[in-house]
Design a protein around this motif. Structure first.
Motif, mmCIF file in Angstrom:
data_model
loop_
_atom_site.group_PDB
_atom_site.id
_atom_site.type_symbol
_atom_site.label_atom_id
_atom_site.label_comp_id
_atom_site.label_asym_id
_atom_site.label_seq_id
_atom_site.Cartn_x
_atom_site.Cartn_y
_atom_site.Cartn_z
ATOM 1 N N ARG B 52 1.252 -0.960 -0.204
ATOM 2 C CA ARG B 52 -0.126 0.088 0.341
ATOM 3 C C ARG B 52 1.172 1.096 0.496
ATOM 4 O O ARG B 52 1.914 0.726 0.493
ATOM 5 N N SER B 53 0.779 2.032 -0.332
ATOM 6 C CA SER B 53 1.136 3.715 -0.902
ATOM 7 C C SER B 53 0.786 4.612 -0.317
ATOM 8 O O SER B 53 0.045 4.965 1.084
ATOM 9 N N CYS B 54 -0.341 5.037 -1.418
ATOM 10 C CA CYS B 54 -0.942 6.533 -0.928
ATOM 11 C C CYS B 54 -2.406 6.184 0.052
ATOM 12 O O CYS B 54 -2.857 7.904 0.109
ATOM 13 N N ALA B 55 -3.415 5.359 -0.471
ATOM 14 C CA ALA B 55 -3.342 4.785 0.928
ATOM 15 C C ALA B 55 -5.233 5.272 0.411
ATOM 16 O O ALA B 55 -6.225 5.802 0.826
ATOM 17 N N GLY B 57 -6.137 5.169 -3.286
ATOM 18 C CA GLY B 57 -7.115 4.692 -4.297
ATOM 19 C C GLY B 57 -6.827 5.479 -5.738
ATOM 20 O O GLY B 57 -7.472 5.959 -6.688
ATOM 21 N N ILE B 58 -5.113 6.092 -5.578
ATOM 22 C CA ILE B 58 -4.436 7.052 -6.692
ATOM 23 C C ILE B 58 -3.449 5.983 -7.082
ATOM 24 O O ILE B 58 -2.885 6.795 -7.909
ATOM 25 N N CYS B 59 -2.529 5.237 -5.883
ATOM 26 C CA CYS B 59 -1.480 4.432 -6.339
ATOM 27 C C CYS B 59 -1.471 3.352 -6.699
ATOM 28 O O CYS B 59 -1.259 3.028 -8.103
ATOM 29 N N GLY B 60 -2.578 2.745 -6.656
ATOM 30 C CA GLY B 60 -2.812 1.633 -7.534
ATOM 31 C C GLY B 60 -2.109 0.214 -6.798
ATOM 32 O O GLY B 60 -2.177 -0.993 -7.401
ATOM 33 N N SER B 61 -1.726 0.018 -5.618
ATOM 34 C CA SER B 61 -0.777 -0.782 -4.929
ATOM 35 C C SER B 61 -1.638 -1.727 -4.174
ATOM 36 O O SER B 61 -1.213 -2.759 -4.352
ATOM 37 N N ASP B 62 -3.039 -1.362 -4.055
ATOM 38 C CA ASP B 62 -3.018 -2.262 -2.992
ATOM 39 C C ASP B 62 -4.558 -3.266 -3.556
ATOM 40 O O ASP B 62 -5.190 -3.298 -2.712
ATOM 41 N N CYS B 74 -7.853 -0.135 -0.280
ATOM 42 C CA CYS B 74 -7.807 1.212 0.724
ATOM 43 C C CYS B 74 -9.578 1.986 0.120
ATOM 44 O O CYS B 74 -9.532 2.968 0.345
#
Ligand code: FES
Lengths: 128, 232
Positions: B52-55, B57-62, B74
């Motif tokens: 996870r990164s941005c938390a 909904g914009i970085c697409g990690s999780d 997130c």
């Protein structure tokens, strides 16, 4: 060491109808192909001799075979109708947006075509 | 509120294959699933691995499979998920650890379809102008955050990992239908190959999975029509 997670239908849930429409399309497609293979083989019996061919054909006329024929009719009708739905989605801009409604259309047309066919096909089994 | 999380665990150093474990998390109903995962990681079992990164909904990690369906952790609220909540990694990629999968093949396919402007005309003095109508043509596909929710929800992709998959094609669509771009032919030629667009069976899982609300299947169909009818 790494483990591979393979995707199978059971491990994914979709709440749009698309996946189930597709799965049914696959299933009926495989069913129809399987019947076609059997049918090619039994038709080829005619090359061996008319008796063998007639015997194979008589098998289809047995009452116990009727339900399978009805299932085959169901598979062909669904596959054809959903095939038209997929074709529409491919060629007609905007069809993708109403894919679920198109699927309901498929179900309605399926009922209209299949129920009378099933009735006609099964009736001789019950009335003589 | 107490929720039970059934999380798929896999430690490459210890485990032969993945298994599920249950955890209790103390969260607000309005917390996101990511908060519940954080709760487990911070207070229950620090060995749990997830990205996870941005938390926001914009970085697409999780991206992960939540109750059997691809979601961003997130972007879903605990109260909408019932109890217990089943959390598993996305399908079709190599597992690295727990919820972390190897995304490298995914990005390789994204790059293979040239997701950048190809313009061979000499650059104008200021910017390359575009009418609002032309801009609107590919508006939907600009929203992709490369989380892989669509690609790993796609049955043809499960069956054949060489398929480019919806996400890569969405990003190709972004440029194919850009009036300033001249690379449509090369991209479409690649997409016309064996593992290109025709692997799409219009299952619509991608559209349903997209956390950005991109009409993914529609974009795929645009590309098919571009190939069949030569209208871009
Ligand atoms: S953490 Fe960035 S999209 Fe969820």
């Amino acid at each position: 060491m790494q483990a591979q997670v393979s995707g199978v239908l059971g491990r994914y849930t979709a709440n749009k109808l698309g996946m189930y429409a597709w799965a049914l399309h696959r299933l009926t497609g495989i069913g129809v192909i399987a019947f076609l293979l059997v049918h090619i083989i039994d038709t080829a019996f005619v090359m061996v001799g008319p008796e063998l061919y007639n015997e194979a054909m008589a098998l289809y006329k047995q009452p116990f075979f009727r339900p399978f024929e009805v299932a085959l009719a169901a598979a062909v009708i669904y596959h054809a109708l959903n095939g038209i739905r997929v074709t529409l989605i491919d060629f007609w801009e905007g069809a993708a947006r109403i894919q679920e409604r198109l699927f309901y259309g498929v179900l309605v047309l399926f009922a209209l075509l299949f129920l009378p066919s099933a009735f006609i096909m099964l009736r001789p089994l019950f009335v003589r | 509120m107490q929720v039970t999380l059934r999380i798929q665990r896999f430690d490459p150093e210890r485990d032969e294959k993945p298994h599920f474990e249950e955890y209790q998390a103390d969260v607000e109903p309005t917390d996101r699933l990511l908060d519940a995962l954080n709760y487990v990681k911070w207070y229950v079992d620090g060995s749990l691995a997830y990205r996870r990164s941005c938390a926001h909904g914009i970085c697409g990690s999780d991206a992960m499979r939540v109750n059997g369906r691809n979601r961003l952790a997130c972007k879903v609220l605990v109260r909408d998920l019932g109890n217990p909540i089943t959390v598993a990694p996305m399908l079709s990629f190599q597992l690295i650890k727990d919820l972390v999968v190897d995304m490298e093949p995914f990005f390789a396919k994204y790059r293979a379809l040239k997701p950048y402007l190809i313009a061979d005309d000499p650059p104008p003095e200021k910017e390359r102008l575009q009418s609002p109508v032309d801009r609107e043509r590919y508006e939907d596909t600009t929203k992709c955050i490369l989380c892989a929710c669509c690609t790993t929800s796609c049955p043809p992709f499960w069956a054949n990992g060489d398929f480019y998959g919806p996400a890569a094609i969405v990003n190709a669509h972004r440029f194919i239908f850009d009036s300033r771009d001249h690379g449509a032919d090369e991209r479409l030629a690649t997409l016309n190959e064996r593992n290109g667009i025709w692997r799409c069976r219009t299952v619509f899982n991608c559209t349903e999975a997209c956390p950005r609300g991109i009409k993914v299947t529609e974009a795929m169909e645009d590309v098919k029509r571009a190939l069949m009818l030569r209208n871009i």
